[in-house]
Design a protein around this motif. Structure first.
Motif, PDB file in Angstrom:
ATOM      1  N   GLY A  26       0.705  -1.335  -0.053  1.00  0.00           N
ATOM      2  CA  GLY A  26       0.020   0.005  -0.094  1.00  0.00           C
ATOM      3  C   GLY A  26       0.828   1.296  -0.086  1.00  0.00           C
ATOM      4  N   ALA A  27       0.203   2.201  -0.449  1.00  0.00           N
ATOM      5  CA  ALA A  27       0.896   3.751  -0.202  1.00  0.00           C
ATOM      6  C   ALA A  27      -0.420   4.699   0.252  1.00  0.00           C
ATOM      7  CB  ALA A  27       1.209   4.187  -1.276  1.00  0.00           C
ATOM      8  N   ARG A  28      -0.301   5.550   1.202  1.00  0.00           N
ATOM      9  CA  ARG A  28      -1.328   6.285   1.734  1.00  0.00           C
ATOM     10  C   ARG A  28      -0.648   7.788   1.937  1.00  0.00           C
ATOM     11  NH1 ARG A  28      -0.808   5.048   8.126  1.00  0.00           N
ATOM     12  NH2 ARG A  28       1.451   4.331   8.095  1.00  0.00           N
ATOM     13  N   GLY A  29      -1.720   8.664   2.119  1.00  0.00           N
ATOM     14  CA  GLY A  29      -1.542  10.073   2.316  1.00  0.00           C
ATOM     15  C   GLY A  29      -1.381  10.242   4.004  1.00  0.00           C
ATOM     16  N   GLY A  30      -1.652  11.498   4.327  1.00  0.00           N
ATOM     17  CA  GLY A  30      -1.850  11.784   5.674  1.00  0.00           C
ATOM     18  C   GLY A  30      -0.298  12.018   6.522  1.00  0.00           C
ATOM     19  N   SER A  31      -0.340  12.157   7.603  1.00  0.00           N
ATOM     20  CA  SER A  31       0.883  12.670   8.460  1.00  0.00           C
ATOM     21  C   SER A  31       1.677  11.560   8.740  1.00  0.00           C
ATOM     22  CB  SER A  31       0.556  13.619   9.582  1.00  0.00           C
ATOM     23  OG  SER A  31      -0.120  12.656  10.665  1.00  0.00           O
ATOM     24  N   THR A  32       1.407  10.280   8.431  1.00  0.00           N
ATOM     25  CA  THR A  32       2.089   9.311   8.928  1.00  0.00           C
ATOM     26  C   THR A  32       2.562   8.394   7.802  1.00  0.00           C
ATOM     27  OG1 THR A  32       0.160   7.933   9.608  1.00  0.00           O
ATOM     28  CG2 THR A  32       1.620   9.068  11.036  1.00  0.00           C
ATOM     29  N   GLY A  33       2.181   8.826   6.570  1.00  0.00           N
ATOM     30  CA  GLY A  33       2.193   7.902   5.173  1.00  0.00           C
ATOM     31  C   GLY A  33       3.389   7.973   4.407  1.00  0.00           C
ATOM     32  N   PHE A  34       4.562   8.476   5.102  1.00  0.00           N
ATOM     33  CA  PHE A  34       5.499   8.783   4.172  1.00  0.00           C
ATOM     34  C   PHE A  34       6.862   8.140   5.205  1.00  0.00           C
ATOM     35  CE2 PHE A  34       2.520  11.575   2.505  1.00  0.00           C
ATOM     36  CZ  PHE A  34       2.553  11.475   1.267  1.00  0.00           C
ATOM     37  N   PRO A  35       7.060   6.929   5.221  1.00  0.00           N
ATOM     38  CA  PRO A  35       7.788   6.268   6.155  1.00  0.00           C
ATOM     39  C   PRO A  35       9.299   6.578   6.156  1.00  0.00           C
ATOM     40  CG  PRO A  35       7.083   4.735   4.841  1.00  0.00           C
ATOM     41  CD  PRO A  35       6.407   5.755   4.411  1.00  0.00           C
ATOM     42  N   VAL A  36       9.956   6.444   7.409  1.00  0.00           N
ATOM     43  CA  VAL A  36      11.577   6.281   7.394  1.00  0.00           C
ATOM     44  C   VAL A  36      11.719   4.615   7.395  1.00  0.00           C
ATOM     45  CG1 VAL A  36      11.497   6.682   9.823  1.00  0.00           C
ATOM     46  CG2 VAL A  36      13.457   7.019   8.509  1.00  0.00           C
ATOM     47  N   VAL A  37      12.829   4.463   6.903  1.00  0.00           N
ATOM     48  CA  VAL A  37      13.092   3.002   6.841  1.00  0.00           C
ATOM     49  C   VAL A  37      14.536   2.745   6.980  1.00  0.00           C
ATOM     50  CG1 VAL A  37      13.167   0.940   5.493  1.00  0.00           C
ATOM     51  CG2 VAL A  37      11.369   2.605   4.828  1.00  0.00           C
ATOM     52  N   ILE A  38      14.847   1.767   8.070  1.00  0.00           N
ATOM     53  CA  ILE A  38      16.146   1.583   8.436  1.00  0.00           C
ATOM     54  C   ILE A  38      16.782   0.654   7.845  1.00  0.00           C
ATOM     55  CG2 ILE A  38      17.703   1.377  10.699  1.00  0.00           C
ATOM     56  CD1 ILE A  38      15.352   2.186  12.533  1.00  0.00           C
ATOM     57  N   GLU A  39      18.071   0.737   7.344  1.00  0.00           N
ATOM     58  CA  GLU A  39      18.944  -0.227   6.578  1.00  0.00           C
ATOM     59  C   GLU A  39      17.895  -1.152   5.781  1.00  0.00           C
ATOM     60  OE1 GLU A  39      22.528  -1.517   6.812  1.00  0.00           O
ATOM     61  OE2 GLU A  39      22.299   0.860   7.335  1.00  0.00           O
ATOM     62  N   ARG A  40      17.146  -0.365   5.069  1.00  0.00           N
ATOM     63  CA  ARG A  40      16.270  -1.370   4.121  1.00  0.00           C
ATOM     64  C   ARG A  40      15.447  -2.275   4.750  1.00  0.00           C
ATOM     65  NH1 ARG A  40      16.913   0.219  -1.099  1.00  0.00           N
ATOM     66  NH2 ARG A  40      15.614  -1.480  -1.787  1.00  0.00           N
ATOM     67  N   GLU A  41      14.866  -1.954   6.091  1.00  0.00           N
ATOM     68  CA  GLU A  41      13.942  -2.643   6.770  1.00  0.00           C
ATOM     69  C   GLU A  41      14.643  -4.162   7.244  1.00  0.00           C
ATOM     70  OE1 GLU A  41      11.867  -1.386   8.137  1.00  0.00           O
ATOM     71  OE2 GLU A  41      10.036  -1.986   8.252  1.00  0.00           O
ATOM     72  N   ALA A  42      15.842  -4.098   7.278  1.00  0.00           N
ATOM     73  CA  ALA A  42      16.628  -5.259   7.804  1.00  0.00           C
ATOM     74  C   ALA A  42      15.980  -5.424   9.405  1.00  0.00           C
ATOM     75  CB  ALA A  42      17.932  -5.141   7.843  1.00  0.00           C
ATOM     76  N   TYR A  43      16.130  -6.803   9.469  1.00  0.00           N
ATOM     77  CA  TYR A  43      15.691  -7.259  10.952  1.00  0.00           C
ATOM     78  C   TYR A  43      16.384  -6.745  11.961  1.00  0.00           C
ATOM     79  CZ  TYR A  43      14.028 -10.255  14.839  1.00  0.00           C
ATOM     80  OH  TYR A  43      13.540 -10.787  15.954  1.00  0.00           O
ATOM     81  N   ALA A  44      17.662  -6.816  11.702  1.00  0.00           N
ATOM     82  CA  ALA A  44      18.679  -6.744  12.819  1.00  0.00           C
ATOM     83  C   ALA A  44      20.114  -6.154  12.001  1.00  0.00           C
ATOM     84  CB  ALA A  44      19.302  -8.092  13.636  1.00  0.00           C
ATOM     85  N   THR A  45      20.920  -5.449  12.995  1.00  0.00           N
ATOM     86  CA  THR A  45      22.170  -4.901  12.672  1.00  0.00           C
ATOM     87  C   THR A  45      23.057  -5.361  13.352  1.00  0.00           C
ATOM     88  OG1 THR A  45      23.345  -2.859  11.590  1.00  0.00           O
ATOM     89  CG2 THR A  45      21.623  -2.786  13.439  1.00  0.00           C
ATOM     90  N   ALA A  46      24.597  -5.416  13.176  1.00  0.00           N
ATOM     91  CA  ALA A  46      25.605  -5.553  14.421  1.00  0.00           C
ATOM     92  C   ALA A  46      26.322  -4.173  14.494  1.00  0.00           C
ATOM     93  CB  ALA A  46      26.552  -6.848  13.522  1.00  0.00           C
ATOM     94  N   THR A  47      25.927  -3.263  13.568  1.00  0.00           N
ATOM     95  CA  THR A  47      26.392  -1.977  13.890  1.00  0.00           C
ATOM     96  C   THR A  47      25.609  -0.977  14.225  1.00  0.00           C
ATOM     97  OG1 THR A  47      28.089  -0.361  12.865  1.00  0.00           O
ATOM     98  CG2 THR A  47      26.512  -1.590  11.402  1.00  0.00           C
ATOM     99  N   ALA A  48      25.999  -0.209  15.162  1.00  0.00           N
ATOM    100  CA  ALA A  48      25.171   1.059  15.323  1.00  0.00           C
ATOM    101  C   ALA A  48      25.147   2.183  14.521  1.00  0.00           C
ATOM    102  CB  ALA A  48      25.414   1.692  16.802  1.00  0.00           C
TER     103      ALA A  48
END
Length: 355
Positions: A236-258
């Protein structure tokens, strides 16, 4: 406007179906047949619970593994516009996907419409799950695949399903567009599944009305299966104040580095400025907007982390956040905010301005 139904694909004990829509006003557009090649933010600082919780990431679920694979495919794709931005795993789409996978398994059907809920469409289901204000939506389903790798290989081998995953619906038809920003994945394992699944490839809530070649050369049947494994992807894609997300590390589940990279979807309006904070608070100064943010420093210590993004434009203020496990940094001195949740069902609290 409805078009023709999507084509089903079947190979042994696995099957696939794809369902896409066009953007702008919510239009419902089905994938034309014959084209496949193989079958929201509850943020309330007063509610944070800082606890001695697990500092080590538990194993990723099948659903989380599919999300990672989707974004890897979008990174390494070769269609127009590649690499594609990562999709955010969004809770309402997740609810809709999980519900549909379970419903298909428990109620013995394989279809984009819900036989147990008045033949509701994917569009109705995501709206009912709280994914409102959407402008583009789609769905992939599959049965019989026992692992995330198998089901993703199946979907990526089918043009209609691959087009949903890559946001490349123009490859199906030049008037189709699917600029998705978010997705949900649902998996349900039904032990003891019986061979009595209603296979409905044209999504009209029956299993006996279609003959070859409309369903990929296999007739609809009221006794398909047993499949055991039921999968749904909702996009999906949506408008509104929360419809334009930030994504960490291409939505990786975990990372070993900060030190991580962020992707921020640009909301409408001119003069965009952005700022960020970790879950412990303290926004950075505003800076000019850019979609790619490199070398962001997560809060110290292993555990589940959050990054909050706030973007202001002439159209308003847009806030979102994402989470990731930091696992392997070697720092276990910091207790993370286990009660913090990026994707609650309520709107952002006013206290966000106090960070």
């Amino acid at each position: 406007m409805l078009g023709p139904p999507s084509r089903a694909l079947r190979h042994g004990a696995v099957m696939l179906l794809a369902f896409v829509s066009a953007p702008a006003t919510p239009q419902q557009v089905w994938t034309p047949p014959g084209l496949e090649s193989d079958p929201r933010i509850d943020f309330d600082l007063s509610a944070w619970l800082v606890t001695e919780a697990l500092l080590t990431a538990p194993p990723p679920s099948f659903e989380e593994q599919v999300v990672e694979r989707v974004n890897q495919e979008r990174l390494t794709c070769a269609v127009a516009g590649c690499p594609k931005p990562p999709l955010k795993h969004q809770v309402n789409l997740l609810f809709a996907a999980e519900e549909h996978s379970e419903s298909m398994a428990v109620n013995d059907y394989f279809s984009h419409v819900d036989f147990a809920a008045g033949c509701s469409t994917p569009f109705t289901r995501i709206s009912n799950a709280g994914y409102t204000g959407w402008t583009s939506a789609g769905e992939n389903i599959a049965v019989g695949y026992s692992t995330p790798t198998e089901v993703m290989n199946g979907w990526m081998s089918s043009l209609g399903h691959r087009s949903n995953i890559l946001g490349d619906c123009e490859s199906i038809h030049p008037t189709l567009h699917c600029p998705y920003r978010e997705l949900g994945v649902g998996y349900y394992n039904q032990a003891g599944d019986l061979g009595n699944v209603d296979r409905d490839c044209n999504s009209n809530c029956t299993c006996t009305d279609v003959t070859p070649p409309e369903c990929g050369g296999v007739s609809e049947t009221c006794s398909a299966g047993a499949f055991f494994h039921y999968w749904t992807q909702t996009f999906g894609a949506r408008g509104g104040s929360t419809g334009f997300p930030v994504v960490i590390e291409r939505e990786a589940y975990a990372t070993a580095t900060a030190i991580v990279d962020l992707y921020v979807y640009q909301p409408p309006g001119s003069g965009a400025q952005m700022r960020f904070a970790n879950e412990a608070g303290g926004f950075t100064p505003f800076e000019p907007f850019t979609t790619d943010v490199t070398n962001w420093q997560l809060s110290p210590g292993d555990g589940r982390k959050a990054v909050i993004a706030e973007v202001t434009t002439s159209s308003g203020t847009f806030r979102t956040c994402d989470r990731i496990w930091l696992d392997g940094s070697g720092d276990t001195s910091f207790l993370f905010a286990e009660g913090f949740e990026c994707d609650g069902l309520a709107a952002w609290s006013d206290v966000v301005g106090g960070l």
